[in-house]
Design an enzyme around this catalytic site. Structure first.
Site: not given
Length: 319
Positions: A155, A242
């Site tokens: 990501t 996160d």
């Protein structure tokens, strides 16, 4: 059906190696709660233990080194509790620590060949169009040559995707080619979480792009590509990457062959959390004042229902 269905599934265990803060939500603090709410067992290794994230004026704490990481892993191994379905990693500042993570992932993949490693290759970002690294430069070759090849889902933001491939992104076509280059390095799923590309919906939207490439048993490749446009929120949040990686892990697990739905649920949940956070921060800051770091901490617990079962408010376009 959500909660009841989850209870029937076999236990799914995640090893999350990320930073930890006493106060607030980044790293493991941002990833653990959403994963648990979505039915995962989460074992955390705290790569740092800080009082709070580094966006505050002050922070104090300790950093875990690679030997200490190895020691913790050895303890799990001696008790034969080192079987995982997922490994999740985020921000790291140290090359030897990162190399040790790779060793652990490779060993865990020998234990369980179906293990999925979700890596957020956190290295830097763009501000006003200029990219800069906020980790030591010697982390780049470790990510590029060692980490990305063993990762299954990555990501990066646009700047990180450019760093990893050595190729600049100016158009959506460039981005798709960069994602293909990243697939060729190893990962089946690549999501560029944010970019400065012009959104079809206009300047108030941020573009994320996703690509899932699977090779079928007969050797044919299926590629699924999507674009997600989400409304920009005018504030600097910490821990959003996160949270994004953790929820993407969860939703790709629940929708393994549908990146569109997984991304819609991930990004919609993010929007719910960010809207709730900014609203609450503005109330705390008071009329006309800019919210501070403490007021902008993600409203995670208050968003439990949105994380568990997000109303889809952001749709993905199949490319």
């Amino acid at each position: 059906a959500g909660a009841r269905g989850a209870a029937m599934e076999p236990e799914c265990r995640v090893l999350s190696i990320q930073s930890h803060v006493v106060r607030g939500y980044v790293g493991n603090k941002a990833a653990t709660f959403p994963l648990q709410v979505l039915g995962f067992e989460v074992d955390t290794v705290n790569s740092v233990q800080f009082s709070n994230h580094t966006g505050y004026a002050h922070w104090k704490g300790q950093v875990l080194n690679s030997d200490e990481l190895h020691e913790l892993y050895e303890g799990l191994k001696l008790n034969k509790v080192n079987r995982y379905d997922y490994v999740l990693t985020g921000y790291t500042r140290d090359t030897s620590f990162l190399a040790m993570v790779v060793d652990i992932v490779q060993e865990l993949k020998q234990q369980n060949s179906n293990l999925v490693y979700v890596c957020d290759p956190v290295m830097g970002d763009k501000w006003n169009g200029e990219g800069s690294m906020y980790v030591p430069k010697d982390l780049l070759p470790v990510y590029r040559d060692k980490v990305v090849p063993v990762a299954d889902i990555i990501t990066p933001n646009q700047f990180e995707a450019e760093l990893l491939t050595g190729r600049k992104i100016y158009t959506e076509k460039d981005a798709l080619e960069v994602m293909d280059m990243l697939h060729a390095m190893g990962p089946e799923t690549v999501v560029i979480t944010s970019s400065d590309l012009q959104a079809p919906l206009g300047n108030d939207y941020l573009i994320a792009l996703g690509s899932h490439q699977k090779t079928k048993a007969d050797g044919t490749r299926i590629t699924q590509r999507i674009r997600v446009e989400s409304p920009k929120v005018d504030a600097v949040f910490v821990g959003t990457g996160d949270l994004f990686a953790a929820m993407l892990l969860a939703w790709t697990h629940k929708h393994p062959n549908n990146l569109k739905v997984a991304c819609e649920k991930t990004v919609s949940a993010m929007q719910h959390v960010l809207q709730r956070t900014i609203k609450s921060a503005k109330v705390q800051a008071g009329e006309g004042n800019k919210p501070n770091s403490a007021q902008l901490e993600l409203r995670m617990v208050q968003s439990k229902k949105d994380i568990e079962n997000p109303e889809i408010i952001v749709k993905a376009t199949v490319l």
